[in-house]
Design a protein around this motif. Sequence first.
Motif, PDB file in Angstrom:
ATOM      1  N   LYS A 105     -17.329  11.923  25.845  1.00 48.89           N
ATOM      2  CA  LYS A 105     -17.866  10.731  25.190  1.00 48.89           C
ATOM      3  C   LYS A 105     -16.980  10.302  24.026  1.00 48.89           C
ATOM      4  CE  LYS A 105     -22.184   9.984  24.828  1.00 48.89           C
ATOM      5  NZ  LYS A 105     -23.626   9.991  24.488  1.00 48.89           N
ATOM      6  N   ASP A 106     -16.536   9.041  24.075  1.00 51.13           N
ATOM      7  CA  ASP A 106     -15.723   8.506  22.990  1.00 51.13           C
ATOM      8  C   ASP A 106     -16.444   8.628  21.653  1.00 51.13           C
ATOM      9  OD1 ASP A 106     -13.681   7.889  24.651  1.00 51.13           O
ATOM     10  OD2 ASP A 106     -14.149   5.764  24.841  1.00 51.13           O
ATOM     11  N   GLU A 107     -17.746   8.432  21.680  1.00 53.10           N
ATOM     12  CA  GLU A 107     -18.521   8.489  20.445  1.00 53.10           C
ATOM     13  C   GLU A 107     -18.464   9.881  19.825  1.00 53.10           C
ATOM     14  OE1 GLU A 107     -22.964   8.198  20.413  1.00 53.10           O
ATOM     15  OE2 GLU A 107     -22.525   6.259  19.508  1.00 53.10           O
ATOM     16  N   GLU A 108     -18.509  10.894  20.680  1.00 55.70           N
ATOM     17  CA  GLU A 108     -18.450  12.270  20.186  1.00 55.70           C
ATOM     18  C   GLU A 108     -17.088  12.552  19.549  1.00 55.70           C
ATOM     19  OE1 GLU A 108     -18.948  16.835  21.933  1.00 55.70           O
ATOM     20  OE2 GLU A 108     -19.394  15.107  23.209  1.00 55.70           O
ATOM     21  N   ILE A 109     -16.011  12.077  20.196  1.00 49.64           N
ATOM     22  CA  ILE A 109     -14.667  12.276  19.647  1.00 49.64           C
ATOM     23  C   ILE A 109     -14.522  11.531  18.321  1.00 49.64           C
ATOM     24  CG2 ILE A 109     -12.195  11.982  20.048  1.00 49.64           C
ATOM     25  CD1 ILE A 109     -13.500  13.986  21.929  1.00 49.64           C
ATOM     26  N   LYS A 110     -15.027  10.302  18.274  1.00 45.30           N
ATOM     27  CA  LYS A 110     -14.921   9.505  17.049  1.00 45.30           C
ATOM     28  C   LYS A 110     -15.688  10.146  15.901  1.00 45.30           C
ATOM     29  CE  LYS A 110     -14.119   5.061  19.330  1.00 45.30           C
ATOM     30  NZ  LYS A 110     -14.701   3.762  19.698  1.00 45.30           N
ATOM     31  N   GLU A 111     -16.858  10.707  16.205  1.00 43.52           N
ATOM     32  CA  GLU A 111     -17.649  11.378  15.164  1.00 43.52           C
ATOM     33  C   GLU A 111     -16.883  12.573  14.601  1.00 43.52           C
ATOM     34  OE1 GLU A 111     -20.334  10.598  13.707  1.00 43.52           O
ATOM     35  OE2 GLU A 111     -21.223   9.037  14.944  1.00 43.52           O
ATOM     36  N   LYS A 112     -16.269  13.344  15.509  1.00 41.88           N
ATOM     37  CA  LYS A 112     -15.507  14.507  15.054  1.00 41.88           C
ATOM     38  C   LYS A 112     -14.286  14.057  14.255  1.00 41.88           C
ATOM     39  CE  LYS A 112     -13.546  18.878  16.632  1.00 41.88           C
ATOM     40  NZ  LYS A 112     -13.317  19.778  17.792  1.00 41.88           N
ATOM     41  N   MET A 113     -13.612  13.002  14.741  1.00 42.68           N
ATOM     42  CA  MET A 113     -12.450  12.479  14.044  1.00 42.68           C
ATOM     43  C   MET A 113     -12.832  11.988  12.648  1.00 42.68           C
ATOM     44  SD  MET A 113     -10.014   9.257  15.074  1.00 42.68           S
ATOM     45  CE  MET A 113     -11.380   8.096  14.836  1.00 42.68           C
ATOM     46  N   ASN A 114     -13.944  11.265  12.554  1.00 45.67           N
ATOM     47  CA  ASN A 114     -14.384  10.759  11.254  1.00 45.67           C
ATOM     48  C   ASN A 114     -14.687  11.888  10.289  1.00 45.67           C
ATOM     49  OD1 ASN A 114     -14.150   8.111  12.087  1.00 45.67           O
ATOM     50  ND2 ASN A 114     -16.282   7.937  12.729  1.00 45.67           N
ATOM     51  N   GLY A 115     -15.314  12.943  10.806  1.00 51.69           N
ATOM     52  CA  GLY A 115     -15.613  14.095   9.965  1.00 51.69           C
ATOM     53  C   GLY A 115     -14.348  14.747   9.438  1.00 51.69           C
ATOM     54  N   GLN A 116     -13.332  14.878  10.297  1.00 52.69           N
ATOM     55  CA  GLN A 116     -12.079  15.481   9.864  1.00 52.69           C
ATOM     56  C   GLN A 116     -11.332  14.576   8.888  1.00 52.69           C
ATOM     57  OE1 GLN A 116      -9.689  16.988  13.062  1.00 52.69           O
ATOM     58  NE2 GLN A 116     -11.266  18.393  13.772  1.00 52.69           N
ATOM     59  N   MET A 117     -11.377  13.270   9.149  1.00 56.11           N
ATOM     60  CA  MET A 117     -10.728  12.334   8.225  1.00 56.11           C
ATOM     61  C   MET A 117     -11.379  12.387   6.854  1.00 56.11           C
ATOM     62  SD  MET A 117      -8.166  10.693   9.680  1.00 56.11           S
ATOM     63  CE  MET A 117      -7.964   9.128   8.832  1.00 56.11           C
ATOM     64  N   GLU A 118     -12.700  12.439   6.822  1.00 55.15           N
ATOM     65  CA  GLU A 118     -13.410  12.513   5.553  1.00 55.15           C
ATOM     66  C   GLU A 118     -13.014  13.778   4.784  1.00 55.15           C
ATOM     67  OE1 GLU A 118     -17.539  12.272   6.428  1.00 55.15           O
ATOM     68  OE2 GLU A 118     -17.428  10.209   7.174  1.00 55.15           O
TER      69      GLU A 118
END
Length: 466
Positions: A105-118
């Motif tokens: 799921k793209d949404e799952e990847i984006k959530e993980k990416m956002n968490g790492q970026m933060e």
Amino acid sequence: MRTINKITILFTLFVAVFQVGAQEIIPEKEPVKKEPVQQGRKRIDGIIATVGDYNILDSDIDKSFLEMASQGVSIKDFTRCQMLGKLMEEKLFAHQATQDSVVVKDEEIKEKMNGQMEYMVEQLRSMEAVVKYFHKKDEDDLRSELYDVLKTQKLASEMQNKIVDGIQITPEETKNFFKKIPEADKPTIGTELEIAQIVITPKVTQVEKDAVINKLKEIKQEVLNGASFTTKAVLYTQDPGSRSSGGFYKINKKTPFVKEFKDVAFSLQESEISEPFETEFGFHIIYLEKIKGLDLELRHILMIPKVTDEALKEAKEKAQLIKKRIEDKEITFAEAARTMSDEKETRQNGGQLINPKTQDTHFELTKMDAEMYSEVSGLKDGQISNVILTDDPRAGKKYKILTVTNRIDEHVADFSKDYTKIRELALKEKQINAIAKWTEEKIKETYIKINGEYQKCDFLYNWLKK
């Protein structure tokens, strides 16, 4: 945290090539004596290998070495050939995952990416600093590369899970596995403890429960009026395991969630939101996104009612009284656990804890989590700990007392005594062999090209198809 620690953590987040917890990596052969690309030689970055739809750059190897070093792994005797072999394995898994229509799921990847970026921004103080640190032209460039890295890793991980899914080990296979280990190579099992606990949970007032229920009802109504459940979950849920993904879980009836949660989840229709309901963790609402065969894709919000200072004081006094009664021999620890502990999972077994990693009652002292180690390492057999206040992000504040019911000293693995651990080792070997066999077969039918001097590498697998 010192700056050097921040930097190594950032590299770990950005180029996590080795997912030791998620996948087993087959070791390469001994390093070749002649290294095709010398470490000190200046190289021009470019495509050095292609596996299916994926290209590997020379700089990807450099990033992987940096990631290993950031984790404290010695790279002294690890060659560029071996690193390329590992990268090609990852790309092969990811390529086949797309061929097999494995869904990430793209949404799952984006959530993980956002968490790492933060997290990276928090460490380096600004987005500009993060972009500069990774030598990207702007934030979009950085996000794009990080997204691709995380998606490839997720695809590779899901493909490996698919390969080993359903692999089981029989008692006979376990026995044969143990028999073939030379006596001198039998594993040593460290000192283990068996631990029991009594848990006293502070009572929550109805006023506090009602406040949480009303808030969850308010959130539900806002979602029905068009608000995003995902956003509400990120803002309000007190479940640390799903907050970053907007409360997302994929479950089936075998998923080890509490009965009350699964009962509500499986009673919902797609796009329906439950009424607030209670479990031992607090109060929830569930939004059922999709039903896929036997699986449910859902989001939930957990809210935990506040505990008053008076309730905490009463719970502590109750725990202290129980401890005194046990020490005065009025009641045994096991009897007190069965009749007075608030933890239903351990109550019937006299408070005996189950190790979640091994599913038996043994906790190896050197592998115990730091909090539990500090609580029990100094206890003698039969001795009771002080009353301990714990504050679980999901379950809230509780008081507990612990005791060591049995101590097993360090010893060479014994088949009958250590069957569970031996079985896990046997299963792991069987899974590794299955992955190795799958890899050999897929290499034959996948487009693979290796460029330049890397064609001289001595790989574990037949990547060159000689």
